[in-house]
Design a protein around this motif. Sequence first.
Motif, short mmCIF file in Angstrom:
data_model
loop_
_atom_site.label_atom_id
_atom_site.label_comp_id
_atom_site.label_asym_id
_atom_site.label_seq_id
_atom_site.Cartn_x
_atom_site.Cartn_y
_atom_site.Cartn_z
N ASP A 42 67.07 89.94 43.53
CA ASP A 42 68.39 89.95 44.20
C ASP A 42 69.41 91.02 43.55
OD1 ASP A 42 67.36 88.05 45.54
OD2 ASP A 42 68.63 86.63 45.20
N SER A 43 70.08 91.94 44.27
CA SER A 43 70.86 93.01 43.62
C SER A 43 72.43 92.78 43.95
CB SER A 43 70.20 94.24 44.13
OG SER A 43 71.07 95.39 43.93
N ASP A 44 73.36 92.45 43.19
CA ASP A 44 74.55 92.41 43.19
C ASP A 44 74.74 93.90 43.76
OD1 ASP A 44 74.81 89.94 42.64
OD2 ASP A 44 75.37 90.44 40.65
N THR A 46 78.29 96.41 44.62
CA THR A 46 79.59 96.37 44.25
C THR A 46 80.00 98.12 44.83
OG1 THR A 46 79.57 94.88 42.56
CG2 THR A 46 81.53 96.37 42.78
N ASN A 58 82.35 92.39 48.03
CA ASN A 58 80.85 92.46 47.16
C ASN A 58 80.14 91.38 47.72
OD1 ASN A 58 82.33 94.55 46.25
ND2 ASN A 58 83.07 93.09 44.32
N SER A 60 75.40 90.27 47.51
CA SER A 60 74.06 90.31 47.05
C SER A 60 73.27 90.37 48.00
CB SER A 60 73.71 89.12 46.13
OG SER A 60 72.43 89.02 45.68
#
Length: 365
Positions: A42-44, A46, A58, A60
Amino acid sequence: MARRFLKHALLASALALPGAALAQPISGLYIAGAGGANWLMDSDATSSSAAVRANFGNGSIEFETGWVALGSLGWGFGNGLRLEVEGSYRRNSVDGASGFGGLVRPLRTTGHVSNWAVMANVLYDFVIPGSPVMPYLGGGVGYAQTNYQGVRVQGFNGPRLDLVGSEGNFAYQGIAGLAFNIAAVPGLAVTAEYRFFGTLDPSIRSNYVPAAGVVARTNTEVENFNHSVLVGLRYAFNQPRPAVVATPVVAAQPTVARTYLVFFDWDRADLTDRARQIIAEAANASRSTQTTRIEVAGHADRSGTPQYNQRLSQRRAEVVAAELARNGVSRSAISISAFGESRPLVPTADGVREPQNRRVEIVLR
């Protein structure tokens, strides 16, 4: 204790599989290819825009299980160390999203993420004596191009964020694997690997499309961490034909001569329990056949100097002769010779620790 158990388990697997060949370090050029499953974590996400962060928030991005394929060209130094250049491709589809406080639920997502990479790897093979399986560990650094294609995060009938760009970054990886040598094709091995692959956080060109108003162009910083499981093939050129795991060898004409092989640990001249069993078998056979002479010849691998290996092979031959005498063989019937590293059972480069060459041959004539 654990290391001894692993050694015995791998040896048992070699005996159970007739196609297994004893593992040897690679010397010279090799090629490899592999494919398998890839899990992009999983990619945050921003945004670089304060306005977008205030209105959209923001969050995920989550991904489905994807796939990975790679190929490599390398060189082995005969002592376990390998260097290689690798090209790889990974692809994962977007599965969902969470967070993004400015969106009305449920969230809708589309698109996929791909990674092209060129890596320089350093690996080390661990040879387990008597086993066809060779574990290895390694790591690499290089360059990766991360591409977000048609990735969209959108609230229900609300604003959306489209990630539609790519960026290249420094990449790194860790590697752990097993190689299983195939006896029928010298130099060929089946590989099974786990890899962790990551890059510095890419900054992806993005478009923020509000429910009403002007489209805002921004950049979104994302994460890129991957776990991969692969199965592949590796072929080493100019590899010597490996010795197949076998019980004590019987000569082509057993009525004339019978040969027994006694193997030793590296840089050792003491007998293992298995070695004592083989010597006892040879002693019993000498009494039940028309044996007139017993030849005991010591050998060593090429991991030391020729002078040292000559002395080591002499000690090994003397230890075996003493054990034969302890089993009732007349000492006068035994002749001892030592050949050092001059007569290898498996040809190797200088400095290679080859278990099959650390031996004493007992020949009943």
